[in-house]
Enzyme design. Structure first.
Site, PDB file in Angstrom:
ATOM      1  N   SER A 134       0.826  -1.203   0.000  1.00 40.22           N
ATOM      2  CA  SER A 134       0.000   0.000   0.000  1.00 40.22           C
ATOM      3  C   SER A 134       0.856   1.247   0.000  1.00 40.22           C
ATOM      4  CB  SER A 134      -0.890  -0.003   1.244  1.00 40.22           C
ATOM      5  OG  SER A 134      -1.476   1.272   1.447  1.00 40.22           O
ATOM      6  N   TYR A 159      -2.525  -0.213   9.949  1.00 45.19           N
ATOM      7  CA  TYR A 159      -2.678  -0.780   8.607  1.00 45.19           C
ATOM      8  C   TYR A 159      -1.372  -0.636   7.829  1.00 45.19           C
ATOM      9  CZ  TYR A 159      -4.057  -1.103   3.706  1.00 45.19           C
ATOM     10  OH  TYR A 159      -4.129  -1.440   2.385  1.00 45.19           O
TER      11      TYR A 159
END
Length: 337
Positions: A134, A159
């Site tokens: 990501s 995350y």
């Protein structure tokens, strides 16, 4: 169904990117085994609708198993009779903001689950595993655009930390077991069949029902919005080019068979510009509810895609002026509004 070396295992196959990638593989006549745990982080009905769509179009090439890859026994049991030559690992617990509320979901899926997929890749001697990282790994990096050579060791959300950890775990497996691995740092992905927790969807939903939209950091946000078709073409281009075990330095700096790429649109758009494009597509003005920055969020993302373009000829072609109206058309049709 056995399958063979051309069969691809896709995790997160009921997800936004997973379903689109599975469909693109089957459009190339490649059989796909899809797995997904069908969790209720967002409406499961949307996941079922994606699966129904790809089954209707490519059912003869598609086999789906509902399984949670964070449970190794369940994973190996579900796949014991399956043959596949490569893995596209897109399943994850997604979302920056939810990681503040439910950290353990991220640890199970993104850490334990990633190790399980690496172990599966090792056990099956796959030719390549492409996995989702990501853009959030760049944290609060002030240098724009983000390049794969930049340091990424100051994540600002759990995350992001799990995605960085996935890259480190992958580096270890590439070193110890010489498994060809490619990590893709996705920048904000949008388009038809997208995710309801993403800003684009929330804006559309509220604008089309004449409700105000929440705009964080007073609108001073920049995002490298990437249309789903551009993402899919990048994923498939990477799948076709496993990093070589030749001791040469790969994108991202590894000398093992492990490459890291940014995959984005290479155009960072001001959030207020996105809202203008949405207003045009929805044919109505937005009412803005201006709010401060949220914890774990970053003010700007911008992908330097030099490495991916150099190695795969990746060339994103869909600006928000084209992609957003397509999304809105789909959104209206899906919700019959």
């Amino acid at each position: 169904m056995g399958g063979h070396a051309s069969t691809i295992l896709v995790t997160g196959a009921a997800g936004f990117i997973g379903a689109a990638v599975a469909e693109a593989l089957m459009a190339r006549a490649l059989p796909v085994i899809g797995i997904d745990n069908m969790n209720d982080y967002y409406a499961v009905s949307l996941k079922h609708a994606r699966l129904e769509r790809i089954t209707a179009r490519h059912g003869n090439l598609f086999r789906f198993q509902e399984v949670d890859f964070s449970e190794m026994e369940a994973l190996t049991g579900a796949l014991k009779d399956a043959d596949f030559g490569a893995i596209i690992h897109l399943g994850a617990q997604a979302g920056v903001r939810y990681s503040l509320e439910n950290p353990h979901a991220y640890v199970a899926s993104n850490l334990a689950g990633h190790v399980n997929m690496l172990e599966l890749a090792r056990a099956r001697s796959v030719r390549h595993m492409v996995y989702a990282s990501s853009s959030s790994v760049y944290g609060g990096n002030a240098k724009l655009p983000f390049a794969v050579e930049d340091r990424a060791d100051h994540p600002v959300s759990l995350y992001a930390a799990t995605k960085k950890a996935d890259e480190l775990l992958s580096e270890t497996y590439a070193h110890l077991f010489r498994i060809p691995l490619t990590g893709l740092r996705f920048f904000t992905v949008y388009g038809p069949w997208g995710r309801p927790d993403m800003a684009m969807w929330k804006f559309a939903e509220r604008m089309l029902s004449d409700r105000p939209i929440d705009v964080y950091n007073q609108g001073e946000m920049y995002r490298d919005f990437t249309y789903i078709d551009d993402i899919v073409s990048g994923v498939l281009a990477c799948l076709d080019r496993p990093p070589a075990d030749d001791g040469e330095e790969k994108a991202g700096g590894s000398t093992k068979p492990h490459a890291l790429y940014n995959i984005g649109n290479n155009r960072s758009e001001h959030l207020m510009r996105l809202i203008e494009v949405l207003e045009d597509a929805c044919r109505r003005k937005a009412t803005l509810n201006l709010l401060p920055m949220q914890p774990g969020d970053v003010p700007a993302t911008y992908a330097d895609i030099t490495a991916l373009t150099r190695d795969t000829d990746y060339a994103p072609s869909i600006p928000i002026e084209v992609g957003v109206p397509r999304f809105i058309d789909w959104f209206r049709a899906y919700h019959a509004i």
